[in-house]
Design a protein around this motif. Structure first.
Motif, PDB file in Angstrom:
ATOM      1  N   ALA A 176      32.319  24.411  37.531  1.00 43.32           N
ATOM      2  CA  ALA A 176      31.002  23.802  37.297  1.00 43.32           C
ATOM      3  C   ALA A 176      30.104  23.952  38.519  1.00 43.32           C
ATOM      4  O   ALA A 176      28.886  24.104  38.384  1.00 43.32           O
ATOM      5  CB  ALA A 176      31.166  22.332  36.933  1.00 43.32           C
ATOM      6  N   LYS A 177      30.678  23.916  39.715  1.00 42.62           N
ATOM      7  CA  LYS A 177      29.876  24.106  40.932  1.00 42.62           C
ATOM      8  C   LYS A 177      29.410  25.554  41.066  1.00 42.62           C
ATOM      9  O   LYS A 177      28.299  25.812  41.537  1.00 42.62           O
ATOM     10  CB  LYS A 177      30.689  23.704  42.161  1.00 42.62           C
ATOM     11  N   VAL A 178      30.252  26.470  40.651  1.00 43.49           N
ATOM     12  CA  VAL A 178      29.892  27.885  40.734  1.00 43.49           C
ATOM     13  C   VAL A 178      28.851  28.245  39.675  1.00 43.49           C
ATOM     14  O   VAL A 178      27.934  29.019  39.925  1.00 43.49           O
ATOM     15  CB  VAL A 178      31.146  28.775  40.587  1.00 43.49           C
ATOM     16  N   HIS A 179      28.978  27.663  38.485  1.00 42.35           N
ATOM     17  CA  HIS A 179      28.060  27.934  37.376  1.00 42.35           C
ATOM     18  C   HIS A 179      27.405  26.632  36.921  1.00 42.35           C
ATOM     19  O   HIS A 179      27.772  26.072  35.887  1.00 42.35           O
ATOM     20  CB  HIS A 179      28.816  28.564  36.196  1.00 42.35           C
ATOM     21  N   PRO A 180      26.412  26.136  37.657  1.00 41.17           N
ATOM     22  CA  PRO A 180      25.807  24.845  37.288  1.00 41.17           C
ATOM     23  C   PRO A 180      25.048  24.876  35.959  1.00 41.17           C
ATOM     24  O   PRO A 180      24.850  23.836  35.343  1.00 41.17           O
ATOM     25  CB  PRO A 180      24.873  24.533  38.453  1.00 41.17           C
ATOM     26  N   VAL A 230      53.337  22.154  32.240  1.00 42.23           N
ATOM     27  CA  VAL A 230      52.220  21.554  31.500  1.00 42.23           C
ATOM     28  C   VAL A 230      51.652  20.375  32.282  1.00 42.23           C
ATOM     29  O   VAL A 230      50.432  20.192  32.365  1.00 42.23           O
ATOM     30  CB  VAL A 230      52.668  21.121  30.086  1.00 42.23           C
ATOM     31  N   LEU A 231      52.524  19.574  32.895  1.00 37.95           N
ATOM     32  CA  LEU A 231      52.070  18.455  33.718  1.00 37.95           C
ATOM     33  C   LEU A 231      51.259  18.950  34.914  1.00 37.95           C
ATOM     34  O   LEU A 231      50.209  18.384  35.241  1.00 37.95           O
ATOM     35  CB  LEU A 231      53.261  17.621  34.184  1.00 37.95           C
ATOM     36  N   ALA A 232      51.716  20.018  35.551  1.00 33.67           N
ATOM     37  CA  ALA A 232      50.971  20.584  36.675  1.00 33.67           C
ATOM     38  C   ALA A 232      49.608  21.094  36.218  1.00 33.67           C
ATOM     39  O   ALA A 232      48.599  20.917  36.925  1.00 33.67           O
ATOM     40  CB  ALA A 232      51.772  21.713  37.321  1.00 33.67           C
ATOM     41  N   LEU A 233      49.557  21.693  35.048  1.00 37.42           N
ATOM     42  CA  LEU A 233      48.279  22.149  34.501  1.00 37.42           C
ATOM     43  C   LEU A 233      47.342  20.976  34.270  1.00 37.42           C
ATOM     44  O   LEU A 233      46.152  21.057  34.590  1.00 37.42           O
ATOM     45  CB  LEU A 233      48.502  22.916  33.195  1.00 37.42           C
ATOM     46  N   CYS A 234      47.883  19.885  33.737  1.00 38.76           N
ATOM     47  CA  CYS A 234      47.047  18.698  33.491  1.00 38.76           C
ATOM     48  C   CYS A 234      46.511  18.104  34.785  1.00 38.76           C
ATOM     49  O   CYS A 234      45.401  17.578  34.816  1.00 38.76           O
ATOM     50  CB  CYS A 234      47.841  17.645  32.725  1.00 38.76           C
ATOM     51  N   ILE A 235      47.291  18.184  35.837  1.00 37.03           N
ATOM     52  CA  ILE A 235      46.847  17.651  37.129  1.00 37.03           C
ATOM     53  C   ILE A 235      45.767  18.535  37.744  1.00 37.03           C
ATOM     54  O   ILE A 235      44.774  18.046  38.275  1.00 37.03           O
ATOM     55  CB  ILE A 235      48.053  17.496  38.080  1.00 37.03           C
ATOM     56  N   TRP A 236      45.937  19.861  37.664  1.00 39.76           N
ATOM     57  CA  TRP A 236      45.001  20.779  38.315  1.00 39.76           C
ATOM     58  C   TRP A 236      43.800  21.146  37.448  1.00 39.76           C
ATOM     59  O   TRP A 236      42.829  21.718  37.951  1.00 39.76           O
ATOM     60  CB  TRP A 236      45.723  22.057  38.741  1.00 39.76           C
ATOM     61  N   LEU A 237      43.841  20.828  36.187  1.00 31.51           N
ATOM     62  CA  LEU A 237      42.759  21.205  35.280  1.00 31.51           C
ATOM     63  C   LEU A 237      41.398  20.643  35.681  1.00 31.51           C
ATOM     64  O   LEU A 237      40.411  21.394  35.704  1.00 31.51           O
ATOM     65  CB  LEU A 237      43.124  20.807  33.852  1.00 31.51           C
ATOM     66  N   PRO A 238      41.273  19.358  36.027  1.00 33.10           N
ATOM     67  CA  PRO A 238      39.951  18.871  36.455  1.00 33.10           C
ATOM     68  C   PRO A 238      39.452  19.543  37.729  1.00 33.10           C
ATOM     69  O   PRO A 238      38.248  19.799  37.869  1.00 33.10           O
ATOM     70  CB  PRO A 238      40.169  17.377  36.684  1.00 33.10           C
ATOM     71  N   VAL A 239      40.356  19.842  38.637  1.00 27.86           N
ATOM     72  CA  VAL A 239      39.964  20.506  39.885  1.00 27.86           C
ATOM     73  C   VAL A 239      39.385  21.884  39.586  1.00 27.86           C
ATOM     74  O   VAL A 239      38.326  22.262  40.114  1.00 27.86           O
ATOM     75  CB  VAL A 239      41.178  20.619  40.839  1.00 27.86           C
ATOM     76  N   ILE A 240      40.041  22.616  38.712  1.00 23.90           N
ATOM     77  CA  ILE A 240      39.570  23.950  38.340  1.00 23.90           C
ATOM     78  C   ILE A 240      38.233  23.863  37.606  1.00 23.90           C
ATOM     79  O   ILE A 240      37.311  24.648  37.873  1.00 23.90           O
ATOM     80  CB  ILE A 240      40.629  24.662  37.468  1.00 23.90           C
TER      81      ILE A 240
END
Length: 161
Positions: free
Chosen positions: A37-41, A22-32
């Motif tokens: 958002a860049k792919v679908h502006p 869950v901690l790893a998900l929280c860290i990588w969530l903004p990156v994903i």
């Protein structure tokens, strides 16, 4: 009630590993989310509500994991029928209802996003969310079923003193 220490230790290790995930998900969530958002502006405005729901979900899930860890500690110390274990179960149940509420918010926002963008129907993600609601509801019902006998046993224990 004697509990084998190995079984509770195994469950504590599993809870710890799930907590790391869950901690790893929280860290990588903004990156994903930023990458999406860049792919679908055209749907980038959806980023903030998605992150709020996701972090709320992760927070509630982490609190429930911590309470489950505490509950296992109470069981190891032969305090399974105490007020502390009942309180842990109540917090776990509240976290389950919070997760259900956040999933419902996610379904609503997913349907709104699908309607606004005129994209494909969101039936697949919606059905996955509904399955999550059913699983969390079953978990909350199990916790409630465990809580009632514990409350009764704690009352009997306090009356015998």
């Amino acid at each position: 009630m004697k509990v084998k220490r190995g079984s509770t230790t195994f469950l504590k290790v599993i809870i710890f590993l799930v907590g790391i995930a869950v901690l790893a998900l929280c860290i990588w969530l903004p990156v994903i989310a930023v990458r999406d958002a860049k792919v679908h502006p055209d749907t980038a405005y959806f980023l903030i509500p998605f992150l709020v729901c996701a972090y709320g979900f992760c927070s509630a899930f982490s609190v429930a994991l911590y309470q489950a860890y505490k509950l296992l500690t109470y069981i190891e110390k032969n305090n399974a029928f105490s007020e502390l274990s009942i309180k842990s179960l109540q917090i776990i149940k509240k976290c389950a209802f919070t997760v259900i509420f956040l999933i419902v918010i996610g379904i609503v926002s997913l349907r709104v996003l699908a309607a606004v963008t005129d994209s494909d129907d969101a039936a697949g993600p919606t059905s996955l969310c509904l399955m999550g609601i059913v699983a969390t509801s079953i978990f909350a019902a199990i916790v409630d079923a465990l809580q009632k006998p514990l409350m009764h046993a704690a009352d009997l224990k306090s009356n015998n003193k």
